[in-house]
Design a protein around this motif. Structure first.
Motif, mmCIF file in Angstrom:
data_model
loop_
_atom_site.group_PDB
_atom_site.id
_atom_site.type_symbol
_atom_site.label_atom_id
_atom_site.label_comp_id
_atom_site.label_asym_id
_atom_site.label_seq_id
_atom_site.Cartn_x
_atom_site.Cartn_y
_atom_site.Cartn_z
ATOM 1 N N LEU A 136 11.817 -57.516 -14.127
ATOM 2 C CA LEU A 136 12.578 -56.265 -14.971
ATOM 3 C C LEU A 136 13.871 -56.522 -15.497
ATOM 4 O O LEU A 136 14.625 -57.330 -15.053
ATOM 5 C CB LEU A 136 12.877 -55.464 -13.613
ATOM 6 C CG LEU A 136 13.658 -54.002 -13.973
ATOM 7 C CD1 LEU A 136 12.806 -53.194 -14.757
ATOM 8 C CD2 LEU A 136 14.306 -53.525 -12.795
ATOM 9 N N GLN A 137 13.747 -56.186 -16.928
ATOM 10 C CA GLN A 137 14.810 -56.493 -17.588
ATOM 11 C C GLN A 137 16.050 -55.968 -17.197
ATOM 12 O O GLN A 137 17.398 -56.368 -17.317
ATOM 13 C CB GLN A 137 14.538 -56.236 -19.138
ATOM 14 C CG GLN A 137 15.812 -56.122 -20.183
ATOM 15 C CD GLN A 137 15.446 -55.770 -21.447
ATOM 16 O OE1 GLN A 137 14.157 -55.808 -21.937
ATOM 17 N NE2 GLN A 137 16.451 -54.724 -22.119
ATOM 18 N N TRP A 138 16.163 -54.608 -16.962
ATOM 19 C CA TRP A 138 17.513 -53.615 -16.809
ATOM 20 C C TRP A 138 17.927 -53.811 -15.359
ATOM 21 O O TRP A 138 17.302 -54.291 -14.417
ATOM 22 C CB TRP A 138 16.826 -52.123 -17.063
ATOM 23 C CG TRP A 138 16.206 -52.052 -18.567
ATOM 24 C CD1 TRP A 138 14.872 -52.011 -18.661
ATOM 25 C CD2 TRP A 138 17.077 -52.254 -19.689
ATOM 26 N NE1 TRP A 138 14.852 -52.008 -20.217
ATOM 27 C CE2 TRP A 138 16.063 -52.129 -20.666
ATOM 28 C CE3 TRP A 138 18.363 -52.222 -20.152
ATOM 29 C CZ2 TRP A 138 16.455 -52.215 -22.039
ATOM 30 C CZ3 TRP A 138 18.527 -52.399 -21.347
ATOM 31 C CH2 TRP A 138 17.466 -52.320 -22.392
ATOM 32 N N ASP A 171 16.299 -47.655 -13.682
ATOM 33 C CA ASP A 171 15.420 -48.500 -14.324
ATOM 34 C C ASP A 171 14.143 -49.058 -13.506
ATOM 35 O O ASP A 171 13.086 -49.008 -13.818
ATOM 36 C CB ASP A 171 16.102 -49.724 -15.001
ATOM 37 C CG ASP A 171 17.278 -49.060 -15.831
ATOM 38 O OD1 ASP A 171 17.114 -48.292 -16.866
ATOM 39 O OD2 ASP A 171 18.326 -49.680 -15.588
ATOM 40 N N TRP A 219 11.673 -46.284 -12.778
ATOM 41 C CA TRP A 219 10.636 -46.009 -14.041
ATOM 42 C C TRP A 219 9.681 -47.067 -13.953
ATOM 43 O O TRP A 219 8.549 -46.726 -14.563
ATOM 44 C CB TRP A 219 11.416 -46.151 -15.447
ATOM 45 C CG TRP A 219 12.467 -45.054 -15.452
ATOM 46 C CD1 TRP A 219 12.381 -43.767 -14.728
ATOM 47 C CD2 TRP A 219 13.766 -44.948 -16.082
ATOM 48 N NE1 TRP A 219 13.595 -42.795 -15.066
ATOM 49 C CE2 TRP A 219 14.444 -43.529 -15.923
ATOM 50 C CE3 TRP A 219 14.340 -45.743 -17.236
ATOM 51 C CZ2 TRP A 219 15.576 -43.370 -16.720
ATOM 52 C CZ3 TRP A 219 15.361 -45.435 -17.854
ATOM 53 C CH2 TRP A 219 16.011 -44.165 -17.457
ATOM 54 N N HIS A 220 9.955 -48.184 -13.788
ATOM 55 C CA HIS A 220 8.940 -49.276 -13.633
ATOM 56 C C HIS A 220 7.806 -49.279 -12.595
ATOM 57 O O HIS A 220 6.796 -50.147 -12.746
ATOM 58 C CB HIS A 220 9.546 -50.552 -14.123
ATOM 59 C CG HIS A 220 10.249 -50.772 -15.489
ATOM 60 N ND1 HIS A 220 11.268 -50.352 -15.653
ATOM 61 C CD2 HIS A 220 9.832 -51.796 -16.594
ATOM 62 C CE1 HIS A 220 11.735 -50.616 -17.130
ATOM 63 N NE2 HIS A 220 10.753 -51.363 -17.587
ATOM 64 N N VAL A 258 19.534 -53.412 -8.792
ATOM 65 C CA VAL A 258 18.914 -52.281 -8.741
ATOM 66 C C VAL A 258 18.335 -52.100 -7.116
ATOM 67 O O VAL A 258 17.357 -51.282 -6.813
ATOM 68 C CB VAL A 258 17.614 -52.626 -9.434
ATOM 69 C CG1 VAL A 258 17.938 -53.028 -10.842
ATOM 70 C CG2 VAL A 258 16.597 -53.831 -8.631
ATOM 71 N N THR A 286 10.069 -56.519 -20.852
ATOM 72 C CA THR A 286 11.422 -56.879 -21.513
ATOM 73 C C THR A 286 11.250 -57.113 -23.141
ATOM 74 O O THR A 286 9.940 -57.431 -23.297
ATOM 75 C CB THR A 286 12.279 -58.034 -21.068
ATOM 76 O OG1 THR A 286 13.324 -58.338 -21.816
ATOM 77 C CG2 THR A 286 11.347 -59.286 -20.995
ATOM 78 N N THR A 317 13.548 -46.796 -22.530
ATOM 79 C CA THR A 317 13.261 -47.866 -21.344
ATOM 80 C C THR A 317 11.715 -47.643 -20.979
ATOM 81 O O THR A 317 10.923 -48.324 -20.765
ATOM 82 C CB THR A 317 13.998 -47.891 -20.302
ATOM 83 O OG1 THR A 317 15.530 -48.083 -20.807
ATOM 84 C CG2 THR A 317 14.035 -48.847 -19.364
ATOM 85 N N TYR A 318 11.682 -46.203 -20.366
ATOM 86 C CA TYR A 318 10.122 -45.831 -19.679
ATOM 87 C C TYR A 318 9.312 -45.983 -20.819
ATOM 88 O O TYR A 318 7.989 -46.445 -20.646
ATOM 89 C CB TYR A 318 10.714 -44.371 -19.042
ATOM 90 C CG TYR A 318 8.989 -43.882 -18.754
ATOM 91 C CD1 TYR A 318 8.535 -44.416 -17.597
ATOM 92 C CD2 TYR A 318 8.508 -42.984 -19.445
ATOM 93 C CE1 TYR A 318 7.341 -43.780 -17.128
ATOM 94 C CE2 TYR A 318 7.057 -42.399 -19.024
ATOM 95 C CZ TYR A 318 6.600 -42.763 -17.885
ATOM 96 O OH TYR A 318 5.385 -42.351 -17.550
ATOM 97 N N GLN A 340 16.796 -39.931 -10.355
ATOM 98 C CA GLN A 340 15.618 -40.740 -10.637
ATOM 99 C C GLN A 340 14.922 -40.993 -9.343
ATOM 100 O O GLN A 340 13.767 -40.434 -9.244
ATOM 101 C CB GLN A 340 15.927 -42.110 -11.259
ATOM 102 C CG GLN A 340 16.778 -42.198 -12.646
ATOM 103 C CD GLN A 340 16.337 -41.214 -13.761
ATOM 104 O OE1 GLN A 340 15.350 -40.864 -13.968
ATOM 105 N NE2 GLN A 340 17.335 -40.701 -14.346
ATOM 106 N N HIS A 361 10.329 -38.735 -18.955
ATOM 107 C CA HIS A 361 9.088 -39.454 -18.191
ATOM 108 C C HIS A 361 8.567 -38.617 -17.037
ATOM 109 O O HIS A 361 7.397 -38.919 -16.401
ATOM 110 C CB HIS A 361 9.813 -40.556 -17.374
ATOM 111 C CG HIS A 361 10.768 -40.422 -16.280
ATOM 112 N ND1 HIS A 361 12.171 -40.333 -16.845
ATOM 113 C CD2 HIS A 361 11.143 -40.259 -14.969
ATOM 114 C CE1 HIS A 361 12.943 -39.951 -15.659
ATOM 115 N NE2 HIS A 361 12.342 -40.158 -14.605
#
Length: 324
Positions: A4-6, A11, A14-15, A39, A96, A142-143, A275, A296
């Motif tokens: 996960l980049q974020w 974030d 969402w992933h 996160v 990413t 991002t999503y 979220q 999303h």
């Protein structure tokens, strides 16, 4: 493994649906998850069966920690690659568009390196496509980028609405804590990662007062850093109504997930809490002001937009919550 980049909880939320799909196509139906400690992955998803292990990518600590991440800078990226090399992974899926994450994968000597490929340099460092074009529409990208990537590789054939699994022990703990509050309850997400996302103490106090005056319970949800703000909000609520408002800034992230599953609505800043609320199916309204939309989960998460954040009025938000 998946990366996960974020660095925000939202974030990760969402992933999650796409990480589950990658895991389903991986050995044993599991993946290792590489994510920033910010996160709170162990509390959000560590109990889910698709997670084999969680590996910290300690690059951007939270500001209040006042320290440098061990994976910060060029040397930090190299250090991360060496740490991963010891684990001998054969595939990494990089959610990413950052080229330097591909360098980490190269240093780790991972043969199959999949990523967005939105730049020519990143494509050179990945093992193969398909690539995606970076999203440039009106919503938060991002999503959207994660969705395009997952669809391009066949892990799904349409966007997947994020969802989270509530920990049973956290649910029992939160139920016991809120049993004295009137029903129904509403969660107010008062935290924010940036000042421009903050609706403000006075607005949240006015909203809490309106909801409490209607006989409803109110949870003030955020992390420990917002404890003083929560106390300031409580002081602004009429003394006779304060017993209907609970400062919930001292719980764990797992407790937040559980709490969001118990409330009628969630209302708040653009932060991880809203979220999470939407991901457990709670009707959610987020104060955005003039910023890009969150698209999303249009059935559950609703955007409150205006020319400025200050133009969103507590009375209007209270009416939404009380009629939801």
């Amino acid at each position: 493994m998946v990366l996960l980049q974020w660095v925000g909880m939202g974030d990760l939320v969402w992933h999650v649906p796409y990480f589950r799909r990658v895991a389903a196509a991986s050995h044993g139906g599991q993946v290792a998850l590489i994510a920033s400690p910010t996160v709170f992955a162990p509390q959000l998803v560590g109990h889910e069966p698709w997670v084999r292990e969680i590996i910290d990518f300690d690059r951007h600590p939270r500001r209040h920690e006042g320290r440098r991440g061990r994976h910060r800078g060029v040397l930090g990226l190299f250090r991360m690659g060496l740490e991963l090399r010891e684990k001998q992974f054969d595939r990494i899926v990089l959610f990413t568009n950052y080229t330097n994450r591909s360098l980490v994968a190269l240093t780790a000597r991972i043969a199959e390196r999949l990523g967005y490929g939105t730049t020519w340099l990143q494509r050179r460092l990945l093992s193969h496509g398909p690539w995606i074009e970076r999203y440039t529409g009106p919503a938060v990208g991002t999503y959207e980028d994660a969705t395009r990537f997952a669809m391009a590789h066949g892990w799904c054939d349409a966007p997947i609405v994020p969802s989270l699994v509530v920990r049973p022990e956290a649910l029992a703990r939160v139920k016991a804590r809120v049993q004295g509050l009137p029903q129904p309850m509403h969660a107010l997400c008062i935290g924010s990662s940036e000042p421009y996302k903050q609706w403000g103490t006075d607005n949240f106090a006015a909203l809490a007062t309106e909801l409490a005056r209607a006989g409803h319970g109110v949870l003030l949800v955020a992390g420990p850093a917002e404890h003083e703000m929560a106390q300031a909000i409580l002081q602004r609520v009429e003394p006779t109504l304060r017993a209907r408002v609970l400062d919930a800034t001292d719980g764990s992230v797992a407790d937040t997930v559980a709490a969001m599953s118990l409330v009628r609505t969630c209302l708040g800043n653009d932060t991880g809490g809203v979220q999470i609320a939407a991901a457990v199916g709670t009707p959610t309204w987020v104060m955005l002001g003039p910023r890009p939309l969150l698209a999303h989960d249009p059935e559950t998460l609703h955007n409150l937009t205006a020319a400025s954040l200050a133009d969103i009025k507590p009375g209007d938000v209270a009416r939404i919550a009380l009629t939801a």
